[in-house]
Design a protein around this motif. Sequence first.
Motif, mmCIF file in Angstrom:
data_model
loop_
_atom_site.group_PDB
_atom_site.id
_atom_site.type_symbol
_atom_site.label_atom_id
_atom_site.label_comp_id
_atom_site.label_asym_id
_atom_site.label_seq_id
_atom_site.Cartn_x
_atom_site.Cartn_y
_atom_site.Cartn_z
ATOM 1 N N ARG A 27 0.834 -1.203 0.000
ATOM 2 C CA ARG A 27 0.000 0.000 0.000
ATOM 3 C C ARG A 27 0.870 1.255 0.000
ATOM 4 O O ARG A 27 0.608 2.216 -0.705
ATOM 5 C CB ARG A 27 -0.918 -0.021 1.227
ATOM 6 N N GLN A 28 1.892 1.206 0.851
ATOM 7 C CA GLN A 28 2.755 2.388 0.983
ATOM 8 C C GLN A 28 3.726 2.511 -0.194
ATOM 9 O O GLN A 28 4.376 3.542 -0.346
ATOM 10 C CB GLN A 28 3.573 2.304 2.280
ATOM 11 N N GLY A 29 3.858 1.456 -0.956
ATOM 12 C CA GLY A 29 4.822 1.470 -2.053
ATOM 13 C C GLY A 29 6.256 1.560 -1.554
ATOM 14 O O GLY A 29 7.144 2.056 -2.259
ATOM 15 N N SER A 30 6.487 1.079 -0.338
ATOM 16 C CA SER A 30 7.809 1.257 0.265
ATOM 17 C C SER A 30 8.726 0.065 0.034
ATOM 18 O O SER A 30 9.849 0.052 0.529
ATOM 19 C CB SER A 30 7.663 1.522 1.759
ATOM 20 N N ALA A 31 8.237 -0.941 -0.703
ATOM 21 C CA ALA A 31 9.109 -2.087 -0.965
ATOM 22 C C ALA A 31 8.946 -2.531 -2.407
ATOM 23 O O ALA A 31 7.886 -2.341 -3.014
ATOM 24 C CB ALA A 31 8.770 -3.247 -0.026
ATOM 25 N N LEU A 32 10.004 -3.114 -2.941
ATOM 26 C CA LEU A 32 9.958 -3.678 -4.288
ATOM 27 C C LEU A 32 9.660 -5.169 -4.169
ATOM 28 O O LEU A 32 10.395 -5.897 -3.500
ATOM 29 C CB LEU A 32 11.301 -3.457 -4.983
ATOM 30 N N PHE A 33 8.570 -5.618 -4.781
ATOM 31 C CA PHE A 33 8.238 -7.042 -4.747
ATOM 32 C C PHE A 33 8.961 -7.750 -5.893
ATOM 33 O O PHE A 33 8.884 -7.318 -7.045
ATOM 34 C CB PHE A 33 6.719 -7.243 -4.857
ATOM 35 N N VAL A 34 9.677 -8.819 -5.548
ATOM 36 C CA VAL A 34 10.453 -9.565 -6.540
ATOM 37 C C VAL A 34 9.911 -10.983 -6.617
ATOM 38 O O VAL A 34 9.866 -11.696 -5.608
ATOM 39 C CB VAL A 34 11.948 -9.575 -6.173
ATOM 40 N N ASP A 35 9.505 -11.362 -7.805
ATOM 41 C CA ASP A 35 8.874 -12.664 -8.052
ATOM 42 C C ASP A 35 9.957 -13.678 -8.418
ATOM 43 O O ASP A 35 10.647 -13.524 -9.424
ATOM 44 C CB ASP A 35 7.863 -12.510 -9.194
ATOM 45 N N ALA A 36 10.111 -14.726 -7.609
ATOM 46 C CA ALA A 36 11.187 -15.706 -7.836
ATOM 47 C C ALA A 36 10.751 -16.859 -8.726
ATOM 48 O O ALA A 36 11.540 -17.749 -9.016
ATOM 49 C CB ALA A 36 11.679 -16.251 -6.501
ATOM 50 N N ARG A 37 9.472 -16.843 -9.167
ATOM 51 C CA ARG A 37 8.983 -17.987 -9.932
ATOM 52 C C ARG A 37 9.472 -17.910 -11.387
ATOM 53 O O ARG A 37 10.095 -16.946 -11.796
ATOM 54 C CB ARG A 37 7.439 -17.998 -9.919
ATOM 55 N N GLN A 38 9.130 -18.932 -12.153
ATOM 56 C CA GLN A 38 9.508 -18.951 -13.562
ATOM 57 C C GLN A 38 8.779 -17.835 -14.306
ATOM 58 O O GLN A 38 7.701 -17.419 -13.897
ATOM 59 C CB GLN A 38 9.100 -20.284 -14.190
ATOM 60 N N GLY A 39 9.381 -17.434 -15.428
ATOM 61 C CA GLY A 39 8.822 -16.338 -16.207
ATOM 62 C C GLY A 39 7.374 -16.558 -16.615
ATOM 63 O O GLY A 39 6.562 -15.621 -16.604
#
Lengths: 160, 171
Positions: free
Chosen positions: A67-79
Amino acid sequence: MGVAGSYRTALREAAGIAAAAAVLGFLYNGVTGKGFFRTPTSPGESVRGAAAPPELVSLDEAQRFHRQGSALFVDARQGADFSAGRIAGAISVPLQQFHAKHPVLALIPRDRTIITYCDGAECNSSVELAALLRAAGYTNVKVFFGGWREWLAHGQPTEP
Amino acid sequence: MARPRTTDGAVKLPVRPDLRRVHVTLARIVLGTVFVFASIEKIADPDAFAAAVANYRALPAFPALAAATVVPWVELLCGFGLLSGTRVRGSALLISGMLVVFTGLVISALLRGLDISCGCFTLDPSAATVGWRKVAENVLLLAAAGLVLIGWREAPRFGQATEPRVDAGGD
């Protein structure tokens, strides 16, 4: 020698090999202090650097960061999984393609808060990716262990 | 009806004896090499292997660690046994048993949707995750182990009669 005798010989050989392997394995690990005989690491040792377990964040905390946009979400799954559906705003860094010179590393400041995730509690690529990111110099890496499934199940913002 | 067997109990395969020997030798070399190769990294780092075993979520931590201590050595000894021609059928039997268990674990991981690395040849967690390809590989290896198990016979000692050569009417 009959058929039964022949297989009895094979069984006897197998038992001998297994026993020898057990002796060798425990002996080797006992001498080298590995595996079974590893002394538990002291608490002071485990908080150092990349060896420390990553911080896990709950769904609530992940929502707040999102919500705050204070973190970068990184997806570790396959493309392909990433393309099919992801946490809104997440970027894709499949664990299998991660290496020290991954182009994405040049784009993210080292002190940025990063939250890795994978499919859900039944995967561990998020934890492994977090460890690799920390080894690459990122100081603020967390793992959203509930992952994509928990995010989706609670109707949180997704793409596409 | 039972398949014809030679005097020492090995099943007679429907191929010429010399050809069968070539097949069995090839299977021994491939299997032996694969298992020796697979064991080395696990022996060097039993803790990482124990973690890979634990990822399958099929064994509690303690038995997983015990398995990680012993199994790589079984792989190494069996691999050497197959390559050197000593205790060949015992090695093939153990390898068959291990392959059945490994394949069961992989299938169970796939059915449960686990997204984990195999821990088969490398302990690098960023290596490819387990898939049906691994199951297919294991089935091939299992076939090779079965071939060694039923087709292997000790080299005849001097003076011992060998199986008469079957000539199917020229080449």
